[in-house]
Design an enzyme around this catalytic site. Structure first.
Site, mmCIF file in Angstrom:
data_model
loop_
_atom_site.group_PDB
_atom_site.id
_atom_site.type_symbol
_atom_site.label_atom_id
_atom_site.label_comp_id
_atom_site.label_asym_id
_atom_site.label_seq_id
_atom_site.Cartn_x
_atom_site.Cartn_y
_atom_site.Cartn_z
ATOM 1 N N SER A 161 17.027 39.631 -29.028
ATOM 2 C CA SER A 161 18.449 39.952 -29.554
ATOM 3 C C SER A 161 18.947 39.133 -30.793
ATOM 4 C CB SER A 161 19.458 39.914 -28.531
ATOM 5 O OG SER A 161 20.810 40.570 -28.609
ATOM 6 N N ASP A 256 19.604 51.406 -26.663
ATOM 7 C CA ASP A 256 20.264 50.116 -27.239
ATOM 8 C C ASP A 256 20.916 50.544 -28.539
ATOM 9 O OD1 ASP A 256 20.416 47.791 -28.248
ATOM 10 O OD2 ASP A 256 18.539 47.120 -27.824
ATOM 11 N N HIS A 286 19.434 47.681 -23.702
ATOM 12 C CA HIS A 286 19.206 46.099 -24.275
ATOM 13 C C HIS A 286 19.165 44.948 -22.958
ATOM 14 C CE1 HIS A 286 19.778 43.459 -27.702
ATOM 15 N NE2 HIS A 286 20.796 42.969 -26.903
#
Length: 314
Positions: A161, A256, A286
């Site tokens: 991320s 996501d 995610h």
């Protein structure tokens, strides 16, 4: 269309049933505590490793805390390849402790030293503080390789991320001579383009943990009122060139908002001649790698990425 993994659905249902406010409804300090408690409860059993050591790198604003892991079965005094790992959390939440389980799994699967970096967080330390700390930590690890039992000629960066964003940025800096040479970059559902606007940002804006509101909260805290989204240190997709970068493993999840960021980054690397190994977990959300206690397929996927990293650094 692929349906959502039943385990991921259970996690989302648990979050909805908890009655707790979402992270974007909390001040950053409280959001960090909520994330540590909530995600910590979703993680699997930490794998045993040969060594865990807390260290500090010299950073631009003071010491940067690090945690070093040596894999299970490592031969004493053997110089192993190493991966500098940058945690996720939107540049606002997350720390070494929350990523202990993930780093242990990656360490063993890749059979390399993993050095996890506790870079400064926003809004107390906004952009480019995280970039500066991650760059400083990577330089320090390479410089201290001899005392850390690391083979500096086999160094990688990795992150998920926001950490995937930082790994991509440090890889660009390495290519340009501002960081030590890197053999590989491992980018797990990375933030590649802070401008947004891709289809997955709309398709997955609600209901899958990382929401459009939460992305806005993270980027607002990190970038401030006049966000420099066109700066490649924020949006590595916008770097003037992607040629000469280290080979990459890139993983995206189907449910996501950042899915299309990762796809676009893989495409631009390939077009620049960079070898890319691409994985799409079409049924996942995610952050699933931080929920592996309830989503066991996420740990399997991480172990596969570790195997790719091990091969790249062999």
């Amino acid at each position: 269309m692929t349906s959502l993994d039943p385990d991921a659905r259970k996690v989302l249902d648990l979050m909805a049933a908890s009655g707790q406010p979402t992270l974007d409804q909390l001040p950053p300090v409280q959001a960090r505590m909520a994330a540590s408690a909530g995600l910590g409860a979703l993680q699997g059993v930490p794998e045993p490793v040969a060594e865990v050591r807390d260290l500090q790198a010299d950073g631009p604003a003071g010491p940067v805390p690090l945690r070093l892991y040596r894999p299970a079965g490592a031969v004493p005094d053997q110089a192993l390849p190493a991966t500098v790992f940058f945690h996720g959390g939107g540049f606002v939440i997350g720390d070494i402790a929350l990523y202990d389980v993930l780093c242990r799994t990656l360490c063993n699967a890749a059979h390399c030293v993993v050095v996890s970096v506790d870079y400064r967080l926003a809004p107390e330390a906004p952009f480019p503080a995280a970039v500066e700390d991650c760059l400083a930590a990577t330089r320090w690890v390479a410089a201290q390789a001899g005392t850390l039992g690391i083979d500096a000629s086999r160094l990688a960066v990795a992150g998920d991320s926001a950490g995937g964003n930082l790994a991509a940025v440090v890889s660009l800096m390495s290519r340009d001579g501002d960081a030590p040479p890197l053999k590989y970059q491992l980018l797990i559902y990375p933030v590649a383009d802070a401008r947004g606007g891709r289809p997955s940002h709309e398709e997955n804006a609600e209901g899958y943990f990382l929401t459009a509101d939460l992305m806005g909260y993270f980027l607002g805290n990190y970038l401030g009122d006049t966000p420099p989204v066109d700066d490649w240190r924020v949006s590595p997709l916008l770097a003037p060139s992607h040629g000469g970068l280290p080979p990459a493993s890139i993983l995206v999840c189907g449910f996501d908002p950042l899915r299309d960021d990762g796809i676009a980054y893989a495409d631009i690397l390939r077009k620049a001649g960079v070898p890319v190994r691409f994985t799409a977990l079409d049924d996942q959300i995610h952050g699933c790698f931080s929920m592996d206690g309830l989503i066991p397929s996420a740990r399997t996927a991480l172990q596969q990425l570790g195997a790719e990293l091990r091969e790249a650094l062999s």
